[in-house]
Design a protein around this motif. Structure first.
Motif, PDB file in Angstrom:
ATOM      1  N   HIS A  68       0.794  -1.230   0.148  1.00  0.00           N
ATOM      2  CA  HIS A  68       0.088   0.031   0.185  1.00  0.00           C
ATOM      3  C   HIS A  68       0.581   1.303   0.083  1.00  0.00           C
ATOM      4  N   ILE A  69       1.786   1.197  -0.713  1.00  0.00           N
ATOM      5  CA  ILE A  69       3.102   2.411  -0.911  1.00  0.00           C
ATOM      6  C   ILE A  69       2.804   2.989  -2.281  1.00  0.00           C
ATOM      7  N   THR A  70       2.065   3.938  -2.355  1.00  0.00           N
ATOM      8  CA  THR A  70       1.828   4.514  -3.685  1.00  0.00           C
ATOM      9  C   THR A  70       2.802   5.791  -4.049  1.00  0.00           C
ATOM     10  N   ARG A  71       3.659   6.213  -3.129  1.00  0.00           N
ATOM     11  CA  ARG A  71       4.630   7.295  -3.458  1.00  0.00           C
ATOM     12  C   ARG A  71       5.774   6.280  -3.520  1.00  0.00           C
ATOM     13  N   SER A  72       6.541   6.111  -4.792  1.00  0.00           N
ATOM     14  CA  SER A  72       7.851   5.364  -4.693  1.00  0.00           C
ATOM     15  C   SER A  72       8.841   5.901  -5.854  1.00  0.00           C
ATOM     16  N   THR A  73       9.941   5.698  -5.761  1.00  0.00           N
ATOM     17  CA  THR A  73      11.150   6.012  -6.790  1.00  0.00           C
ATOM     18  C   THR A  73      11.737   4.486  -6.713  1.00  0.00           C
ATOM     19  N   ILE A  74      11.727   3.869  -7.964  1.00  0.00           N
ATOM     20  CA  ILE A  74      12.402   2.703  -8.223  1.00  0.00           C
ATOM     21  C   ILE A  74      13.288   2.750  -9.567  1.00  0.00           C
ATOM     22  N   GLN A  75      14.759   2.606  -9.186  1.00  0.00           N
ATOM     23  CA  GLN A  75      15.644   2.548 -10.051  1.00  0.00           C
ATOM     24  C   GLN A  75      16.077   1.313 -10.609  1.00  0.00           C
ATOM     25  N   VAL A  76      15.688   0.945 -11.987  1.00  0.00           N
ATOM     26  CA  VAL A  76      16.287  -0.538 -12.347  1.00  0.00           C
ATOM     27  C   VAL A  76      17.589  -0.445 -13.053  1.00  0.00           C
ATOM     28  N   GLU A  77      18.671  -1.234 -12.653  1.00  0.00           N
ATOM     29  CA  GLU A  77      19.848  -1.062 -13.300  1.00  0.00           C
ATOM     30  C   GLU A  77      20.397  -2.562 -13.443  1.00  0.00           C
ATOM     31  N   HIS A  78      21.392  -2.562 -14.599  1.00  0.00           N
ATOM     32  CA  HIS A  78      21.947  -4.122 -14.782  1.00  0.00           C
ATOM     33  C   HIS A  78      22.745  -4.470 -13.458  1.00  0.00           C
ATOM     34  N   PHE A  79      22.610  -5.697 -13.040  1.00  0.00           N
ATOM     35  CA  PHE A  79      23.425  -6.197 -12.154  1.00  0.00           C
ATOM     36  C   PHE A  79      24.851  -6.449 -12.763  1.00  0.00           C
ATOM     37  N   GLN A  80      25.795  -6.007 -11.926  1.00  0.00           N
ATOM     38  CA  GLN A  80      27.272  -6.041 -12.047  1.00  0.00           C
ATOM     39  C   GLN A  80      28.230  -6.705 -10.923  1.00  0.00           C
ATOM     40  N   PRO A  81      28.364  -7.972 -11.108  1.00  0.00           N
ATOM     41  CA  PRO A  81      28.999  -8.565  -9.936  1.00  0.00           C
ATOM     42  C   PRO A  81      30.157  -7.872  -9.346  1.00  0.00           C
ATOM     43  N   SER A  82      30.983  -7.329 -10.352  1.00  0.00           N
ATOM     44  CA  SER A  82      32.044  -6.677  -9.634  1.00  0.00           C
ATOM     45  C   SER A  82      31.860  -5.400  -8.984  1.00  0.00           C
ATOM     46  N   VAL A  83      31.052  -4.556  -9.464  1.00  0.00           N
ATOM     47  CA  VAL A  83      30.401  -3.433  -8.926  1.00  0.00           C
ATOM     48  C   VAL A  83      29.827  -3.669  -7.303  1.00  0.00           C
ATOM     49  N   MET A  84      28.814  -4.874  -7.506  1.00  0.00           N
ATOM     50  CA  MET A  84      28.199  -5.218  -6.265  1.00  0.00           C
ATOM     51  C   MET A  84      29.004  -5.758  -5.324  1.00  0.00           C
ATOM     52  N   ALA A  85      30.085  -6.404  -5.779  1.00  0.00           N
ATOM     53  CA  ALA A  85      30.886  -7.015  -4.695  1.00  0.00           C
ATOM     54  C   ALA A  85      31.985  -6.087  -4.106  1.00  0.00           C
ATOM     55  N   SER A  86      32.335  -4.893  -4.554  1.00  0.00           N
ATOM     56  CA  SER A  86      33.033  -3.908  -4.216  1.00  0.00           C
ATOM     57  C   SER A  86      32.396  -2.709  -3.481  1.00  0.00           C
ATOM     58  N   CYS A  87      31.252  -2.716  -3.423  1.00  0.00           N
ATOM     59  CA  CYS A  87      30.179  -1.794  -2.901  1.00  0.00           C
ATOM     60  C   CYS A  87      29.990  -1.888  -1.546  1.00  0.00           C
ATOM     61  N   VAL A  88      30.628  -1.137  -0.694  1.00  0.00           N
ATOM     62  CA  VAL A  88      30.507  -1.199   0.679  1.00  0.00           C
ATOM     63  C   VAL A  88      28.992  -1.201   1.270  1.00  0.00           C
ATOM     64  N   THR A  89      28.328  -0.181   0.649  1.00  0.00           N
ATOM     65  CA  THR A  89      26.945  -0.137   0.932  1.00  0.00           C
ATOM     66  C   THR A  89      25.835  -1.408   0.464  1.00  0.00           C
ATOM     67  N   CYS A  90      26.115  -1.864  -0.528  1.00  0.00           N
ATOM     68  CA  CYS A  90      25.708  -3.394  -0.880  1.00  0.00           C
ATOM     69  C   CYS A  90      26.114  -4.338   0.080  1.00  0.00           C
ATOM     70  N   GLN A  91      27.099  -4.676   0.805  1.00  0.00           N
ATOM     71  CA  GLN A  91      27.425  -5.621   1.420  1.00  0.00           C
ATOM     72  C   GLN A  91      26.644  -5.839   2.873  1.00  0.00           C
ATOM     73  N   GLY A  92      25.902  -4.593   3.240  1.00  0.00           N
ATOM     74  CA  GLY A  92      24.997  -4.829   4.380  1.00  0.00           C
ATOM     75  C   GLY A  92      26.008  -4.664   5.534  1.00  0.00           C
ATOM     76  N   PRO A  93      25.607  -4.682   6.821  1.00  0.00           N
ATOM     77  CA  PRO A  93      26.118  -4.612   7.995  1.00  0.00           C
ATOM     78  C   PRO A  93      27.368  -5.644   7.988  1.00  0.00           C
ATOM     79  N   SER A  94      28.648  -5.119   8.695  1.00  0.00           N
ATOM     80  CA  SER A  94      29.636  -5.942   9.005  1.00  0.00           C
ATOM     81  C   SER A  94      29.468  -6.676  10.280  1.00  0.00           C
TER      82      SER A  94
END
Length: 72
Positions: A45-71
């Protein structure tokens, strides 16, 4: 894969959402966007949203600190 997910309340009855969805390059981006928007509206029931769709890039996701979640 979802990352940079933020949910907050504009008012008591008006939640908002922003998220990045990283998808396989072979998948139709517009279809993912339509399906995600529909699910967010009907299931959560969320009618106000911003969704960005991007191509998954393993090398970028693996090195992204934000994408890794909590340590641990």
């Amino acid at each position: 894969m979802a990352h940079s997910l933020h949910i907050w309340s504009l008012t008591i009855d008006k939640p908002a959402l922003a998220v990045h969805l990283a998808i396989d390059p072979s998948i139709d981006e517009q279809k993912v966007l339509r399906n995600a928007t529909h699910m967010i509206r009907t299931k959560y029931h969320i009618t106000r949203s911003t969704i960005q769709v991007e191509h998954f890039q393993p090398s970028v996701m693996a090195s992204c600190v934000t994408c890794q979640g909590p340590s641990k």
